[in-house]
Design an enzyme around this catalytic site. Structure first.
Site, PDB file in Angstrom:
ATOM      1  N   ARG A   1      -7.091  61.431  27.978  1.00  0.00           N
ATOM      2  CA  ARG A   1      -7.650  59.988  28.117  1.00  0.00           C
ATOM      3  C   ARG A   1      -7.390  59.276  26.835  1.00  0.00           C
ATOM      4  NH1 ARG A   1     -10.000  62.335  31.463  1.00  0.00           N
ATOM      5  NH2 ARG A   1     -10.234  63.733  29.625  1.00  0.00           N
ATOM      6  N   THR A   2      -7.801  59.757  25.889  1.00  0.00           N
ATOM      7  CA  THR A   2      -8.005  58.898  24.544  1.00  0.00           C
ATOM      8  C   THR A   2      -6.725  58.470  24.352  1.00  0.00           C
ATOM      9  OG1 THR A   2     -10.449  59.430  24.074  1.00  0.00           O
ATOM     10  CG2 THR A   2      -9.197  58.279  22.291  1.00  0.00           C
TER      11      THR A   2
ATOM     12  N   LYS B   1       1.863  71.995   7.333  1.00  0.00           N
ATOM     13  CA  LYS B   1       2.223  72.527   6.020  1.00  0.00           C
ATOM     14  C   LYS B   1       1.281  72.127   4.642  1.00  0.00           C
ATOM     15  CE  LYS B   1       6.961  70.978   7.250  1.00  0.00           C
ATOM     16  NZ  LYS B   1       7.944  70.045   7.181  1.00  0.00           N
TER      17      LYS B   1
ATOM     18  N   ARG C   1      -7.303  61.040  15.929  1.00  0.00           N
ATOM     19  CA  ARG C   1      -8.434  61.684  16.061  1.00  0.00           C
ATOM     20  C   ARG C   1      -8.385  63.049  15.000  1.00  0.00           C
ATOM     21  NH1 ARG C   1      -9.989  63.546  22.150  1.00  0.00           N
ATOM     22  NH2 ARG C   1     -11.202  61.829  21.906  1.00  0.00           N
TER      23      ARG C   1
ATOM     24  N   HIS D   1     -17.395  58.529  18.210  1.00  0.00           N
ATOM     25  CA  HIS D   1     -16.013  58.138  19.098  1.00  0.00           C
ATOM     26  C   HIS D   1     -16.363  56.527  19.512  1.00  0.00           C
ATOM     27  CE1 HIS D   1     -12.839  58.508  21.783  1.00  0.00           C
ATOM     28  NE2 HIS D   1     -13.224  59.507  22.513  1.00  0.00           N
TER      29      HIS D   1
HETATM   30  C1  NCD Z   1     -14.758  62.840  24.873  1.00  0.00           C
HETATM   31  C2  NCD Z   1     -14.494  63.189  23.223  1.00  0.00           C
HETATM   32  O1  NCD Z   1     -13.476  63.731  22.990  1.00  0.00           O
HETATM   33  O2  NCD Z   1     -15.536  63.351  22.684  1.00  0.00           O
HETATM   34  N1  NCD Z   1     -13.812  62.864  25.594  1.00  0.00           N
HETATM   35  C3  NCD Z   1     -13.015  61.663  25.605  1.00  0.00           C
HETATM   36  O3  NCD Z   1     -12.483  61.009  24.571  1.00  0.00           O
HETATM   37  N2  NCD Z   1     -13.337  60.765  26.521  1.00  0.00           N
HETATM   38  C4  NCD Z   1     -15.787  63.738  25.477  1.00  0.00           C
HETATM   39  C5  NCD Z   1     -15.542  65.124  25.396  1.00  0.00           C
HETATM   40  O4  NCD Z   1     -14.482  65.663  24.805  1.00  0.00           O
HETATM   41  O5  NCD Z   1     -16.516  65.923  25.967  1.00  0.00           O
END
Ligand code: NCD
Length: 303
Positions: A51-52, A80, A101, A129
């Site tokens: 999703r993100t 590397k 991320r 997040h």
């Molecule tokens: C969340 C995350 O990555 O922290 N997912 C997301 O980005 N919607 C929640 C999760 O992974 O449980």
């Protein structure tokens, strides 16, 4: 230049403007379709995501911009031995804005300190997040018309769940929010968060049984047990199905309670709940695109 590391980087006033913009984008997508022409977003994902990453990419494409990036540390020079600081200096030569991320807490912050383009924290370890929180807040505001005067239950892995940590920080700034933290003993909220709530005289309780508190909730935020952050598989297996929200339990809830979940869902919400009008986790995904469009415009100074 502005980055987004933590939802607290924006004042309540700024968040309101961001959500107004997101809702205007929802109503008038055509007006925004070319706003980012010639701009590039880099998505640097050192940890899995569906999703993100895809909602960031969709957001930039919806704005007429383009996207570069990697979705796996193994396919980047991290494999590397390149540092995040060096990688962001390179990415700064290619793109106008970066969503990152990383499994290490604070890694996007290190990147931001060396970057010449805005960096967005798209999740750092078990820490924060912020763009999921923007998504959660926009969903609540759009569907409930306000962000204050709620009893919210947060249920599941409150120890490792970064979406919970970010959301609690952000919601704590609104009036009359009562938090009910529902988790097994081993997965309670981190002590730093509990202390922060206590220091600020915020109203909260910690419970184990979801059924006991369901009738009181205006909002229920379910989360999955974060397998990848456990030290051993045995503990994960023991705790993974501690909560399963099903139709029967939903009968205990108010008629207008909303069920949110950042997704991915594993077993904690039974699929039979998906058709309940109170289940809004797939709507949340759509709001996530609008809010990321608004965020990209804001950080690029194009809002
Ligand atoms: C969340 C995350 O990555 O922290 N997912 C997301 O980005 N919607 C929640 C999760 O992974 O449980």
């Amino acid at each position: 230049m502005r980055h987004l590391m933590n939802p607290m980087d924006f004042s309540v006033e700024e968040l309101n403007r961001l959500f107004d913009l997101a809702q205007d984008i929802e109503q008038h997508p055509d007006v925004y379709a070319h706003k980012c022409e010639g701009k590039k977003l880099a998505t640097c994902f050192y940890e899995p995501s569906t999703r993100t990453r895809l909602s960031f990419e969709t957001a930039m494409l919806n704005l007429g911009g383009s996207v570069i990036g990697f979705s796996d540390a193994a396919s980047s020079s991290a494999s590397k031995g390149e540092s995040v600081s060096d990688t962001i200096r390179v990415i700064s030569c290619f793109a106008d804005i970066c969503a990152m991320r990383h499994p290490k807490e604070g890694a996007p912050m290190v990147a931001a300190s060396r970057s010449s383009i805005p960096v967005i924290n798209a999740g750092d370890g078990g820490h924060q997040h912020p763009t999921q929180t923007l998504t959660d807040l926009l969903t609540i505001r759009a569907l409930k018309g306000r962000l204050d005067h709620f009893t919210i239950g947060l249920c599941g892995d409150l120890k490792f769940g970064r979406t919970v940590h970010s959301l609690v920080n952000a919601l704590a700034r609104y009036a009359d929010i009562h938090f009910i933290f529902i988790s097994p003993e081993e997965l309670r909220i981190p002590s730093y968060l509990r202390e922060k709530l206590q220091e600020n005289n915020l109203s909260f309780e910690e419970e184990i049984r979801l059924e006991d508190v369901l009738p009181k909730l205006d909002l229920l935020y379910m989360t999955r047990v974060q397998r990848e952050r456990f030290f051993n598989e045995e503990d994960y297996v023991r705790l993974k199905d501690f909560y399963i929200l099903n139709k029967e339990k939903m009968e205990l809830a108010k008629d207008d309670m909303l069920v949110l979940h950042p997704l991915p869902r594993v077993n904690e919400i039974s699929v039979e709940v998906d058709d309940d009008p109170r289940a809004v986790y797939f709507k949340q995904v759509q709001y996530g695109v609008y809010v990321r469009m608004a965020l990209i415009l804001t950080l690029l100074g194009l809002a």
